[in-house]
Write an enzyme that holds these catalytic residues in place. Structure first.
Site, PDB file in Angstrom:
ATOM      1  N   ASP A 160      23.667  10.758 -32.440  1.00  0.00           N
ATOM      2  CA  ASP A 160      24.007  10.959 -31.033  1.00  0.00           C
ATOM      3  C   ASP A 160      25.418  10.419 -30.820  1.00  0.00           C
ATOM      4  O   ASP A 160      25.669   9.221 -30.985  1.00  0.00           O
ATOM      5  CB  ASP A 160      23.002  10.211 -30.154  1.00  0.00           C
ATOM      6  CG  ASP A 160      23.178  10.507 -28.669  1.00  0.00           C
ATOM      7  OD1 ASP A 160      24.121  11.243 -28.321  1.00  0.00           O
ATOM      8  OD2 ASP A 160      22.379  10.002 -27.866  1.00  0.00           O
ATOM      9  N   ASP A 178      26.406  17.294 -28.929  1.00  0.00           N
ATOM     10  CA  ASP A 178      26.632  15.919 -29.367  1.00  0.00           C
ATOM     11  C   ASP A 178      25.418  15.279 -30.034  1.00  0.00           C
ATOM     12  O   ASP A 178      25.373  14.070 -30.208  1.00  0.00           O
ATOM     13  CB  ASP A 178      27.085  15.054 -28.196  1.00  0.00           C
ATOM     14  CG  ASP A 178      26.050  14.973 -27.082  1.00  0.00           C
ATOM     15  OD1 ASP A 178      25.070  15.741 -27.113  1.00  0.00           O
ATOM     16  OD2 ASP A 178      26.211  14.142 -26.172  1.00  0.00           O
ATOM     17  N   GLU A 179      24.426  16.081 -30.427  1.00  0.00           N
ATOM     18  CA  GLU A 179      23.216  15.537 -31.037  1.00  0.00           C
ATOM     19  C   GLU A 179      22.731  16.433 -32.170  1.00  0.00           C
ATOM     20  O   GLU A 179      22.795  17.659 -32.067  1.00  0.00           O
ATOM     21  CB  GLU A 179      22.076  15.433 -30.013  1.00  0.00           C
ATOM     22  CG  GLU A 179      22.011  14.162 -29.231  1.00  0.00           C
ATOM     23  CD  GLU A 179      20.717  14.102 -28.430  1.00  0.00           C
ATOM     24  OE1 GLU A 179      19.902  13.205 -28.686  1.00  0.00           O
ATOM     25  OE2 GLU A 179      20.525  14.970 -27.556  1.00  0.00           O
TER      26      GLU A 179
END
Length: 423
Positions: A26, A121-122
């Site tokens: 993350d 973003d993950e």
């Protein structure tokens, strides 16, 4: 359970790792971190990426300096400005975020081909020993963090035996955290956490669980699966198993564009849409963006979804199947407009319009004639869409504008339409 990093953790893990090893990466305050990277004078200052309060914007991401004031993702911009009046505001640059996101995902893919990107973003990744490497999963995670840091941004990683454990672990220490839940420690790690810590449990499910005197994941793990099925339906037993650390969902490679499950777009407006003419124009505009993306990916959709948002908290959606697959935005828009009456009546303010296309297939070949369509009584304008795509590709998005675009000109919220960018 072991948290943090360092030699103490190596001893506490009792390496070598036995069984599945799943990580969740993350990126820390991703959009804001990128802005601080590219604007050195913003480092150490509260930075908010999002739309302006004057245009009904929403916070996409807040730097950790801004979060100390209570600002968080998805918060209305007017509220964020009130909490942190001295923050630096920026509308964001999606192309730049996507560039760095690709670089990060490339780093993870260097370690394992099993990478499942869930947002910009993950990403989940499988580093089970013996599958792709005999190296310690912990060492791999540390190396990923180091390489990401060399890009000028940071990430937090959760490492466990399942997606559920990895996801929750990734949120325990932020920013720059590495939280490891070794095999056998899942139940002890999960038990004291509130039920809302587990993805898939929203406010309504949390309230129902509280009515059953289930407040922690430990409480949930002790419940009978049949009882939870009666209380929560088919999802009940699954939640119990996940609370016990027994989830078996595999990490799946991120789908290529041609394997995408849906294509969608949405637009938020600075002032409510109140009339049928305005809403029709908005549906047409958003459908055009969806149609363009379908054609670019070589996809045709059989199902259309219309999403309307009336205020910060309330939204409604409806879905309808098409007679046959298409990538023509006019057919997408016509289907979406057909759903409108079931969701909205004129006079009720709409702040967001979204159109989605899904259920992809080849279907019958599209008719390319300029004079007949599948019914034989209208002009098929798909060729015009293709020509418009090419003009915009060569000369820019603003090279061609339709009447619907002019009708809504200047009414955008300046919040970027993107996913991710949270913690």
């Amino acid at each position: 359970m072991a948290e943090g990093s360092g030699r103490e953790q190596d001893r506490s893990l009792g390496l070598p790792w036995q069984g599945p090893a799943v990580g969740l990466l993350d990126l820390d305050a991703f959009f804001a971190s990128v802005e601080q990277l590219d604007h050195p004078d913003w480092r150490g200052l509260p930075v908010i990426v999002g739309g302006s309060p004057e245009r009904r914007g929403v916070v996409s991401t807040a730097s950790y300096e801004a979060r100390r004031f209570g600002v968080h993702s998805a918060m209305p911009s007017w509220q964020a400005r009130r909490l942190c009046p001295g923050a630096i505001w920026t509308p964001g640059r999606f192309d730049r975020y996507r560039e760095l996101s690709r670089a990060v995902m490339g780093i993870v893919q260097d370690e394992t081909p099993l990478v499942e990107q869930v947002s910009i973003d993950e990403a989940f990744f499988d580093v089970t020993p013996g599958r792709w490497s005999r190296e310690s999963p912990l060492d791999i995670c540390r190396r990923i963090q180091l390489r990401v840091r060399k890009l000028g941004i940071t990430c937090s990683i959760g490492l466990g035996t399942s997606k559920t454990v990895a996801k929750i672990a990734s949120e325990r220490q932020k920013p720059r955290g590495l939280t490891v839940v070794p095999p056998g420690a899942e139940a002890a790690f999960l038990a004291p956490l509130p039920v809302r810590a587990m993805s898939g449990i929203g406010p309504a499910t949390e309230r129902r669980l509280q009515e059953l005197d289930v407040r922690t994941l430990g409480d949930l793990a002790l419940r009978d699966e049949a009882e939870m099925r009666r209380a929560l339906g088919s999802v009940g037993p699954q939640l119990v198993r996940r609370a016990r650390g027994m989830e078996g969902s595999p990490v799946r490679e991120t789908a290529r564009p041609e394997e995408a499950k849906s294509v969608s777009n949405e637009r938020t407006f600075s002032h409510d849409l109140l009339t049928r003419e305005e809403v029709d124009a908005a549906i047409g505009q958003v459908s055009a963006l969806v149609g363009e993306r379908l054609r670019k990916r070589g996809l045709r959709a059989s199902t259309v979804t219309l999403k309307l948002k009336f205020d910060y908290l309330h939204a409604r959606t409806a879905q309808r199947a098409l007679p046959r697959p298409t990538d023509d935005e006019r057919r997408l828009a016509a289907c979406a407009r057909g759903l409108l009456s079931g969701l909205w009546s004129p006079g009720l303010g709409i702040r967001l319009v979204g159109v989605g296309a899904s259920d992809f297939g080849e279907g019958a070949a599209e008719q390319l004639s300029l004079f007949t369509d599948e019914k034989g009584d209208e002009r098929d304008l798909r060729a015009l869409s293709l020509a418009t795509d090419e003009v915009r590709r060569r000369f820019g998005k603003s090279a061609i504008a339709y009447g619907r675009d002019l009708r809504l000109e200047g009414r955008d919220s300046d919040t970027l339409p993107m996913n991710g960018g949270g913690a």
